[in-house]
Write a protein that holds these residues in place. Structure first.
Motif, short mmCIF file in Angstrom:
data_model
loop_
_atom_site.label_atom_id
_atom_site.label_comp_id
_atom_site.label_asym_id
_atom_site.label_seq_id
_atom_site.Cartn_x
_atom_site.Cartn_y
_atom_site.Cartn_z
N ARG A 40 0.83 -1.20 0.00
CA ARG A 40 0.00 0.00 0.00
C ARG A 40 0.87 1.26 0.00
O ARG A 40 0.46 2.30 -0.50
N VAL A 41 2.06 1.15 0.59
CA VAL A 41 2.99 2.29 0.58
C VAL A 41 3.42 2.60 -0.84
O VAL A 41 3.59 3.76 -1.22
N PHE A 42 3.59 1.53 -1.66
CA PHE A 42 4.07 1.70 -3.03
C PHE A 42 2.93 1.73 -4.06
O PHE A 42 3.18 1.69 -5.26
N LYS A 43 1.68 1.78 -3.56
CA LYS A 43 0.55 1.68 -4.47
C LYS A 43 0.53 2.79 -5.50
O LYS A 43 0.13 2.60 -6.66
N SER A 44 0.97 3.97 -5.11
CA SER A 44 0.95 5.12 -6.03
C SER A 44 2.07 5.07 -7.07
O SER A 44 2.04 5.80 -8.05
N GLN A 45 3.08 4.20 -6.83
CA GLN A 45 4.19 4.09 -7.78
C GLN A 45 3.82 3.16 -8.93
O GLN A 45 3.34 2.04 -8.70
N THR A 116 13.65 2.99 -9.47
CA THR A 116 12.64 2.21 -8.75
C THR A 116 13.28 1.02 -8.05
O THR A 116 14.41 0.63 -8.34
N ARG A 117 12.49 0.42 -7.16
CA ARG A 117 12.99 -0.77 -6.47
C ARG A 117 13.13 -1.94 -7.42
O ARG A 117 13.95 -2.84 -7.20
N GLN A 118 12.33 -1.94 -8.50
CA GLN A 118 12.47 -3.02 -9.49
C GLN A 118 13.83 -2.94 -10.19
O GLN A 118 14.51 -3.95 -10.38
N GLU A 119 14.23 -1.73 -10.56
CA GLU A 119 15.54 -1.57 -11.20
C GLU A 119 16.66 -1.93 -10.23
O GLU A 119 17.65 -2.56 -10.61
N HIS A 212 13.54 2.30 -0.69
CA HIS A 212 12.73 3.10 -1.61
C HIS A 212 11.47 3.67 -0.96
O HIS A 212 10.64 4.25 -1.65
N THR A 213 11.33 3.53 0.37
CA THR A 213 10.32 4.29 1.10
C THR A 213 10.94 5.61 1.53
O THR A 213 12.17 5.72 1.61
N PRO A 214 10.14 6.63 1.82
CA PRO A 214 10.72 7.93 2.23
C PRO A 214 11.64 7.80 3.45
O PRO A 214 12.73 8.37 3.47
N GLU A 215 11.19 7.01 4.47
CA GLU A 215 12.03 6.85 5.65
C GLU A 215 13.26 6.01 5.31
O GLU A 215 14.36 6.27 5.80
N GLY A 216 13.05 4.99 4.48
CA GLY A 216 14.16 4.11 4.12
C GLY A 216 15.23 4.83 3.33
O GLY A 216 16.42 4.52 3.45
N ALA A 217 14.84 5.78 2.51
CA ALA A 217 15.82 6.53 1.72
C ALA A 217 16.75 7.32 2.63
O ALA A 217 17.95 7.42 2.37
N ILE A 218 16.20 7.87 3.71
CA ILE A 218 17.03 8.62 4.65
C ILE A 218 18.02 7.69 5.34
O ILE A 218 19.20 7.99 5.47
N LEU A 219 17.52 6.52 5.79
CA LEU A 219 18.40 5.55 6.43
C LEU A 219 19.44 5.02 5.45
O LEU A 219 20.61 4.84 5.81
N ALA A 220 19.03 4.80 4.20
CA ALA A 220 19.96 4.29 3.19
C ALA A 220 21.11 5.26 2.97
O ALA A 220 22.26 4.85 2.79
N LYS A 221 20.81 6.57 2.98
CA LYS A 221 21.88 7.57 2.82
C LYS A 221 22.90 7.44 3.95
O LYS A 221 24.11 7.50 3.72
N LEU A 510 8.01 -6.82 -6.53
CA LEU A 510 7.19 -6.67 -7.74
C LEU A 510 8.03 -6.54 -9.01
O LEU A 510 7.60 -5.93 -9.99
N SER A 511 9.21 -7.12 -8.99
CA SER A 511 10.05 -7.10 -10.19
C SER A 511 9.59 -8.20 -11.14
O SER A 511 9.21 -9.29 -10.72
#
Length: 698
Positions: A40-45, A116-119, A212-221, A510-511
């Motif tokens: 549901r978090v990625f539903k808009s993507q 994207t997370r698929q790539e 690839h979630t907003p929070e995850g992107a911050i942690l990933a950095k 979802l790849s």
């Protein structure tokens, strides 16, 4: 129940209340599901078509990372053979490189397709497929075991085939792809119907999804920043150590940190950041098992057996002579590995048969096993929103069964014709038999990997060494035939297990299975060229390759060669009691595994792993100390701040591994160019130092 004045039964009120409660419960369940639902978090993507998941920038990043990871795997392969899962590191570095590139393009207004997370998943798949060839290609095992370099350390130098880039690349091209087709029709069974876990694939998917979630992107950095910091430190530390290694036995890697007597028996910390990092990734029990094996062998057994010199074996033999103590080291280690491998092989076969029976018996409405191009019979109303969405996209681009079967038959035909020209000792009918049995064994291995995360490619390979070696016979090149057959089987089993791990990652992100399969082929193609070239750098640069006390002892190479010799010639040349010890340790490996399984995960977690214990029997426990230091760092970190350790320990470990691994490339270039370090740092006892001073003074 109530009645009105007319005698009619009144149930509508209660039914209405029950319906209201059901609606409310359903809403509560939907609300809770929405809270925990990842999709549901990625539903808009938008999920792009499979062709758009394959990008030029992704291929460019995959190529760079494939070279990096091939050096890392090759170095690990030629030192101890312990290779941790690098899926997480590949996903993390792939995210870092592409996200940096897309941010630059976005700022300049030139970005056409978002990252994207698929790539991200497809890049990780390509890198793992490519660097996996560095393991399954046998550069530290069966392939190097064919060489004169290793044969010189045995009593038999008749059956040899020295490495050459031409035939190695050709051999890998005709045997590495068939494993991808062997289990392709069973992807739906493994991933959707059987719901196998594939722990490494699941962990990698969770990591990529979180990035690839907003929070995850911050942690990933933050994780990428930590990885970069420790990558730099590890690389610079490798450079610093290089200045003190002008000759053999020089430098920090020869520092007798536990004393000179302990150093003689390979007990020392060699300041290798790559194995400190490996220790942080590997489970505690593996690191402890390796150390325990080192203590048992180099701390107890070998010193005692050395006292029997002249009684059990001839005196004054060369260190590599198999009629001496080296025979005990190699064959006892081989017995431990073989016992552990066979136990786990039959264990997985049992799990596979029982699990398959249960899966089939639990589906009474289906008359046939589902295959990849059949529609799912699961009702979408009975499964969660996440699973509905994942199944929908996973089945959308499935590869037809006829394509998989046709590809397998075509590649098998080419291999049956081609491989005997590379290895005349391996006949076409040997390869035909292997390919007839390979799909069922690939299924068993992939199924077992889904349950336990344990690939049994090497166990199947060792069995094939004995089977084909004995079939061919010593007089008809049975040693080379067995080793080459091992290569054919290992490539099938290894790539099949890796493929299913990656499909699990793709299912959870979802790849498209089609984009992943195409990238598997691209990655395998890269690996068939990159891995031999990387091996050639090591082979031509480091003259101590294969030497037991050298920088790259390649312990599995001599083990595999002796297994081939045993399959064709028997045990007559072994030193006294060596065969008895081998039987004892073979049986011990089975008993230890049996006890561990009977005690269960909760009570048997402290039982050591025989396969891990066997590795230091040949090369010593020095790397085990490095790995245990990594475990100690992680343990203390988790006690101080578990959340931070869970978030950043994989990044720290990846940085340490990658930095030391990539340093191998400039070190090799310097060696090829004839540039030698300026300083030799050695450590002497007080008595020896006094003699040296007296000699120099005179």
């Amino acid at each position: 129940m109530a009645h009105n004045g007319n005698g009619d039964t009144i149930e509508t009120g209660i039914d209405g209340i029950e319906e209201d409660e059901q609606v409310q419960n359903q809403k509560d369940m939907e609300f809770k599901e929405e809270e925990v639902s990842l999709e549901r978090v990625f539903k808009s993507q938008e999920v792009l078509p499979w062709r758009k998941q394959l990008t030029l920038r992704g291929l460019a990043v995959s190529l760079c990372l494939s070279i990096l990871f091939s050096f890392i795997v090759m170095k690990l392969n030629l030192t101890t053979g312990i290779i941790p899962s690098l899926n997480v590191s590949a996903g993390l570095l792939g995210f870092f490189f592409v996200r940096t590139w897309t941010k630059l393009l976005d700022k300049s207004g030139m970005l056409r397709q978002p990252f994207t997370r698929q790539e991200n998943t497809v890049i990780q798949t390509c890198v793992v497929a490519s660097s996996g060839i560095a393991f399954s290609g046998g550069f530290g095992s069966y392939l190097l075991g064919m060489s004169e370099l290793v044969a010189d350390k045995t009593s038999d130098i008749s059956d040899i085939k020295n490495p050459s880039l031409g035939w190695i690349i050709g051999f890998l091209f005709v045997v590495s792809f068939i494993g991808l087709f062997s289990v392709l029709p069973l992807t739906k069974i493994m991933i959707i119907n059987f719901k196998l876990t594939y722990p490494s694939g699941t962990a990698t998917a969770n990591l990529i999804n979180s990035f690839h979630t907003p929070e995850g992107a911050i942690l990933a950095k933050k994780q990428v920043k930590v990885l970069g910091k420790f990558f730099t430190l590890s690389f610079l530390w490798g450079l610093f150590q290089w200045f003190y290694t002008a000759a053999d036995g020089c430098g920090f890697e020869s520092f007798p940190s536990l004393g000179l007597r302990a150093y003689q028996y390979r007990f020392y910390f060699d300041f290798s950041t790559i194995y400190v990092g490996v220790g942080m990734i590997c489970p505690y029990i593996i690191n402890v098992s390796v150390l325990l094996g080192g203590i048992l062998s180099w701390g107890i057994m070998w010193p005692l057996i050395e006292k029997k010199e002249g009684q059990w074996y001839p005196p004054n033999l060369h260190d590599t002579d198999m009629n001496g103590i080296q025979g005990y080291k190699v064959f006892i280690a081989s017995a431990l590995m073989l016992g552990d491998g066979l136990y786990n092989l039959f264990k997985v076969l049992g799990h596979t048969l029982i699990g398959t029976y249960k899966q089939i018996s639990d589906r009474p409405r289906e008359n046939v096993l589902p295959v990849a191009d059949q529609n799912s019979s699961s009702s979408p109303t009975q499964i969660s929103y996440d699973d509905q969405r994942r199944i929908q996209f996973f089945l959308k681009d499935q590869t037809p069964t006829y394509f998989a079967v046709g590809g397998y038959v075509a590649i098998a035909a080419v291999s049956i014709i081609t491989v005997p020209h590379i290895f005349p000792q391996l006949k076409w009918y040997h390869i035909l038999v292997i390919y007839l049995f390979a799909p069922s064994l690939a299924f068993c291995s992939a199924y077992g990997c889904g349950l336990t995360n344990w690939s049994l490619a090497s166990a199947y390979g060792k069995l094939i060494i004995f089977a084909i070696g004995a079939w061919a016979g010593a007089s008809h090149g049975g040693v080379l035939a067995g080793l080459a057959a091992c290569g054919v089987m290992m490539n099938i089993i290894s790539t099949a297990s890796d493929l299913m791990q990656d499909f699990k990652t793709g299912y959870l992100t979802l790849s498209s299975p089609r984009s992943m399969f195409v990238n598997q082929i691209i990655g395998t193609t890269m690996g068939c060229v990159i891995s031999p070239c990387v091996f050639w750098v090591f082979y031509m640069t480091f003259k101590d390759l294969g030497a037991p006390k050298g920088r790259y002892p390649a312990p599995h190479a001599i083990v595999y060669r002796h297994m081939a010799l045993l399959g064709t010639e028997g045990f007559s040349s072994l030193p006294k009691h060596c065969l008895l010890f081998s039987y004892i340790f073979f049986g011990s490996a089975i008993v230890i595994n049996l006890i561990k399984d009977l005690m269960g995960k909760k009570r048997g977690w402290f039982i050591p792993l025989p396969m891990a214990m066997a590795i230091p029997f040949y090369i010593g426990p020095y790397f085990a100390i490095d790995m245990c230091v990594g475990s100690l760092i992680l343990f203390v970190w988790e006690k101080m701040n578990k959340a931070k350790a869970d978030a950043f320990a994989p990044a720290v470990a990846s940085g340490l591994i990658c930095g030391d691994g990539i340093w191998t490339l400039p070190a090799s270039i310097l060696a090829i160019a004839g540039v030698k370090p300026p300083i030799c740092m050695k450590f002497l006892s007080r008595t020896t130092n006094a003699r040296v001073d007296a000699f120099l003074g005179s």
